[in-house]
Design a protein around this motif. Structure first.
Motif, PDB file in Angstrom:
ATOM      1  N   MET A 217       0.616  -1.267  -0.187  1.00 36.96           N
ATOM      2  CA  MET A 217      -0.040   0.174  -0.342  1.00 36.96           C
ATOM      3  C   MET A 217       1.213   0.996  -0.038  1.00 36.96           C
ATOM      4  O   MET A 217       0.138   2.119  -0.371  1.00 36.96           O
ATOM      5  CB  MET A 217      -0.932   0.010   1.304  1.00 36.96           C
ATOM      6  N   CYS A 218       1.816   1.391   0.030  1.00 32.50           N
ATOM      7  CA  CYS A 218       2.965   2.317   0.853  1.00 32.50           C
ATOM      8  C   CYS A 218       3.188   2.362  -0.233  1.00 32.50           C
ATOM      9  O   CYS A 218       4.776   3.400  -0.342  1.00 32.50           O
ATOM     10  CB  CYS A 218       3.854   2.530   2.160  1.00 32.50           C
ATOM     11  N   ASN A 219       3.886   1.731  -1.388  1.00 32.77           N
ATOM     12  CA  ASN A 219       4.537   1.991  -2.684  1.00 32.77           C
ATOM     13  C   ASN A 219       5.954   1.630  -1.979  1.00 32.77           C
ATOM     14  O   ASN A 219       6.752   2.467  -2.978  1.00 32.77           O
ATOM     15  CB  ASN A 219       3.828   3.136  -3.160  1.00 32.77           C
ATOM     16  N   VAL A 220       6.200   0.489  -1.389  1.00 31.90           N
ATOM     17  CA  VAL A 220       7.767   0.536  -0.912  1.00 31.90           C
ATOM     18  C   VAL A 220       8.469  -0.394  -2.208  1.00 31.90           C
ATOM     19  O   VAL A 220       8.137  -0.572  -2.962  1.00 31.90           O
ATOM     20  CB  VAL A 220       8.084  -0.457   0.131  1.00 31.90           C
ATOM     21  N   ASP A 221      10.020   0.846  -2.505  1.00 31.05           N
ATOM     22  CA  ASP A 221      10.228   0.134  -3.918  1.00 31.05           C
ATOM     23  C   ASP A 221      11.827  -0.109  -2.653  1.00 31.05           C
ATOM     24  O   ASP A 221      12.550  -0.658  -3.868  1.00 31.05           O
ATOM     25  CB  ASP A 221      10.699   1.742  -4.445  1.00 31.05           C
ATOM     26  N   THR A 222      12.236  -0.276  -1.481  1.00 29.83           N
ATOM     27  CA  THR A 222      14.274  -0.876  -0.880  1.00 29.83           C
ATOM     28  C   THR A 222      13.274  -0.488   0.439  1.00 29.83           C
ATOM     29  O   THR A 222      12.900  -0.638   1.027  1.00 29.83           O
ATOM     30  CB  THR A 222      14.609   0.544  -0.910  1.00 29.83           C
ATOM     31  N   ILE A 223      13.557  -2.305   1.211  1.00 31.05           N
ATOM     32  CA  ILE A 223      13.396  -2.761   2.256  1.00 31.05           C
ATOM     33  C   ILE A 223      14.939  -2.364   3.027  1.00 31.05           C
ATOM     34  O   ILE A 223      15.977  -1.993   2.342  1.00 31.05           O
ATOM     35  CB  ILE A 223      13.514  -3.687   2.099  1.00 31.05           C
TER      36      ILE A 223
END
Length: 206
Positions: free
Chosen positions: A100-106
């Motif tokens: 949902m938060c459009n995370v692109d990097t962990i």
């Protein structure tokens, strides 16, 4: 016949915690080798595990609603079944937040939290595996303590990660990861709640 019926409850609970472990292991693989391109597909796979866990819980509730005598108190079986299902739900919540938060990097500290979660669920598996022998088991008490210790380690790790996070200047980063860290920490809290139910069962029957 009674022994066969009793076996259902313990087998169902063992399957539920195994599904929780599979979900956490899948989460670990995703965050270690993260790809935005596969997050939606992975979310769907995680939801399949969550649905599988739901099915086991519903089966437990159906059998309990028809049972006259249960191997341990009905309310404890209900609470334990619910908590085990909640673990898988909580792991899925981590996925949902990432998606949902459009995370692109962990963030670098996330795999360590997830690894600790895996250890916590594994310790809970040891607890549930000994449940049917709780009156004579020589290991169930230590396994419960192990779950509690790992949950405390999770709390400390959560505090340190939040401390670093609040040093970030980007507000979006803080908001997004605050929620994700909280979801992972909640997974370990639920593991502890499940272990506490087993401890209650032991005390009631001692």
């Amino acid at each position: 016949m009674k022994k066969k019926k009793d076996e259902f409850y313990f087998k169902n609970l063992n399957t539920c915690v195994e599904i929780s472990y599979q979900a956490a292991e899948f989460l670990k693989n995703v965050v270690v080798d993260f790809s935005v391109d596969t997050i939606k597909e992975n979310l769907d796979r995680m939801h399949e595990l969550e649905q599988k866990a739901d099915g086991k819980k519903h089966k437990m509730m159906t059998v309990l609603s028809q049972a006259f005598i249960t191997p341990i108190e009905r309310e404890d079986l209900v609470a334990l079944s619910n908590y085990l299902d909640d673990i898988t739900d909580a792991v899925e919540d981590v996925f949902l937040q990432i998606y949902m938060c459009n995370v692109d990097t962990i963030r670098e500290d996330v795999p360590q939290m997830v690894e600790l979660l895996l250890e916590c669920i594994k310790a809970l598996q040891d607890v549930i595996g000994e449940l049917k022998r709780f009156k004579s088991s020589k290991t169930i008490g230590q396994s419960i303590i192990r779950v509690n210790d790992l949950e405390e380690q999770g709390d400390r790790l959560y505090v340190e990660n939040m401390h670093r996070l609040y040093g970030e200047s980007d507000l979006r980063t803080v908001v997004v990861w605050k929620n994700i860290y909280a979801c992972i920490e909640n997974c370990m809290d639920v593991c502890e709640h499940a272990a506490d139910i087993v401890n209650t069962v032991i005390m009631k029957n001692s």
